[in-house]
Design a protein around this motif. Structure first.
Motif, PDB file in Angstrom:
ATOM      1  N   SER A 192       0.854  -1.194   0.000  1.00 11.80           N
ATOM      2  CA  SER A 192       0.000   0.000   0.000  1.00 11.80           C
ATOM      3  C   SER A 192       0.883   1.234   0.000  1.00 11.80           C
ATOM      4  O   SER A 192       2.104   1.149   0.181  1.00 11.80           O
ATOM      5  CB  SER A 192      -0.925  -0.001   1.215  1.00 11.80           C
ATOM      6  OG  SER A 192      -0.168  -0.042   2.407  1.00 11.80           O
ATOM      7  N   PHE A 193       0.263   2.393  -0.210  1.00 13.20           N
ATOM      8  CA  PHE A 193       1.009   3.643  -0.219  1.00 13.20           C
ATOM      9  C   PHE A 193       1.622   3.939   1.143  1.00 13.20           C
ATOM     10  O   PHE A 193       1.075   3.550   2.173  1.00 13.20           O
ATOM     11  CB  PHE A 193       0.104   4.816  -0.620  1.00 13.20           C
ATOM     12  CG  PHE A 193      -0.293   4.806  -2.059  1.00 13.20           C
ATOM     13  CD1 PHE A 193       0.612   5.113  -3.058  1.00 13.20           C
ATOM     14  CD2 PHE A 193      -1.603   4.495  -2.428  1.00 13.20           C
ATOM     15  CE1 PHE A 193       0.254   5.108  -4.387  1.00 13.20           C
ATOM     16  CE2 PHE A 193      -1.985   4.489  -3.757  1.00 13.20           C
ATOM     17  CZ  PHE A 193      -1.056   4.801  -4.743  1.00 13.20           C
ATOM     18  N   VAL A 235      -0.438   3.663   4.475  1.00 17.59           N
ATOM     19  CA  VAL A 235      -1.684   4.379   4.694  1.00 17.59           C
ATOM     20  C   VAL A 235      -2.704   3.451   5.351  1.00 17.59           C
ATOM     21  O   VAL A 235      -2.770   2.263   5.052  1.00 17.59           O
ATOM     22  CB  VAL A 235      -2.216   4.968   3.363  1.00 17.59           C
ATOM     23  CG1 VAL A 235      -2.661   3.866   2.412  1.00 17.59           C
ATOM     24  CG2 VAL A 235      -3.335   5.959   3.612  1.00 17.59           C
ATOM     25  N   ASP A 236      -3.456   4.012   6.287  1.00 18.31           N
ATOM     26  CA  ASP A 236      -4.487   3.274   7.005  1.00 18.31           C
ATOM     27  C   ASP A 236      -5.722   4.164   7.036  1.00 18.31           C
ATOM     28  O   ASP A 236      -5.834   5.060   7.869  1.00 18.31           O
ATOM     29  CB  ASP A 236      -4.016   2.943   8.430  1.00 18.31           C
ATOM     30  CG  ASP A 236      -5.097   2.303   9.278  1.00 18.31           C
ATOM     31  OD1 ASP A 236      -6.182   1.994   8.752  1.00 18.31           O
ATOM     32  OD2 ASP A 236      -4.856   2.125  10.492  1.00 18.31           O
ATOM     33  N   TYR A 237      -6.656   3.917   6.123  1.00 19.58           N
ATOM     34  CA  TYR A 237      -7.831   4.782   6.020  1.00 19.58           C
ATOM     35  C   TYR A 237      -8.751   4.688   7.226  1.00 19.58           C
ATOM     36  O   TYR A 237      -9.618   5.534   7.421  1.00 19.58           O
ATOM     37  CB  TYR A 237      -8.587   4.485   4.709  1.00 19.58           C
ATOM     38  CG  TYR A 237      -7.808   4.934   3.498  1.00 19.58           C
ATOM     39  CD1 TYR A 237      -7.666   6.280   3.199  1.00 19.58           C
ATOM     40  CD2 TYR A 237      -7.191   3.997   2.667  1.00 19.58           C
ATOM     41  CE1 TYR A 237      -6.934   6.692   2.095  1.00 19.58           C
ATOM     42  CE2 TYR A 237      -6.465   4.405   1.563  1.00 19.58           C
ATOM     43  CZ  TYR A 237      -6.345   5.747   1.275  1.00 19.58           C
ATOM     44  OH  TYR A 237      -5.620   6.166   0.189  1.00 19.58           O
ATOM     45  N   VAL A 258       2.233   6.530   3.954  1.00 21.00           N
ATOM     46  CA  VAL A 258       1.573   7.768   4.381  1.00 21.00           C
ATOM     47  C   VAL A 258       2.557   8.731   5.041  1.00 21.00           C
ATOM     48  O   VAL A 258       2.363   9.941   5.020  1.00 21.00           O
ATOM     49  CB  VAL A 258       0.382   7.471   5.331  1.00 21.00           C
ATOM     50  CG1 VAL A 258       0.864   6.984   6.693  1.00 21.00           C
ATOM     51  CG2 VAL A 258      -0.515   8.691   5.487  1.00 21.00           C
ATOM     52  N   SER A 259       3.635   8.186   5.596  1.00 18.28           N
ATOM     53  CA  SER A 259       4.599   9.015   6.315  1.00 18.28           C
ATOM     54  C   SER A 259       5.927   8.299   6.401  1.00 18.28           C
ATOM     55  O   SER A 259       5.985   7.063   6.427  1.00 18.28           O
ATOM     56  CB  SER A 259       4.078   9.298   7.739  1.00 18.28           C
ATOM     57  OG  SER A 259       5.073   9.940   8.526  1.00 18.28           O
TER      58      SER A 259
END
Length: 194
Positions: A118-119, A186-188, A121-122
């Motif tokens: 996954s992308f 990323v964790d939506y 995020v940080s």
């Protein structure tokens, strides 16, 4: 005031380029030159942070980062004289051999990194965050190069564009390498308070 740095000639918002013209500081040549300066400064900061705080394996990035700093001077002289008015001021031109070396650096790093599916995020630490900032500045330079080419169609930018495009990828992989496997995907669910 007497200074080896301050000439006061830029006080009116213009500056002299290598081609010998005085241009407004808003000109695409100077905007692009400024992006090269920003990339050099961010890369130098990344290098120094790695030397100060990196692990022995991370400190092996010193040599490729130092090499990149020198590549930026080749890019800087090219963008500051995009029509090649004064070729005598250029030490060399960026070419396929520089791109090949950059690709070797990236390939070596990729062999040591397993990316999440996954992308990101940080960044997960300050070293990887600085590498991400540096990659972002490389992408800003890429856009400035395209704008400069649109402004001056005769500017031979193909080799430089390929190098900078690859550089942003290499710096992204470098950021992930510096995370030592501790990626932050990323964790939506965070958006829902989960």
């Amino acid at each position: 005031m007497t200074s080896p740095v301050t000439t006061k000639r830029g006080d009116t918002g213009t500056t002299m380029i290598l081609a010998g013209q005085r241009l407004p500081k808003s000109h695409p040549i100077l905007q692009c030159t400024g992006k090269v300066d920003s990339l050099r400064a961010q890369t130098a900061l990344l290098r120094m942070q790695i030397l100060d705080r990196g692990t022995p394996q991370q400190r092996e990035l010193d040599e490729p980062l130092f090499w990149l700093l020198h590549c930026y001077f080749l890019i800087g002289t090219a963008v500051n004289d995009p029509e090649g008015v004064h070729p005598e001021y250029r030490q060399a031109d960026l070419d396929a051999t520089h791109l090949a070396r950059l690709e070797e650096i990236q390939t070596a790093l990729e062999a040591q990194v397993t990316l999440p599916k996954s992308f990101i995020v940080s960044a997960s630490n300050t070293l990887s965050a600085q590498a991400d900032v540096t990659a972002t500045v490389a992408r800003e330079l890429e856009r400035a190069l395209v704008q400069l080419k649109e402004s001056i169609p005769s500017f031979e930018v193909v080799a430089i564009l390929a190098f900078i495009n690859r550089l942003s990828d290499s710096l992204y992989i470098m950021a992930r390498f510096l995370e030592e496997g501790l990626h932050v995907p990323v964790d939506y669910g965070v958006l829902d308070g989960r």
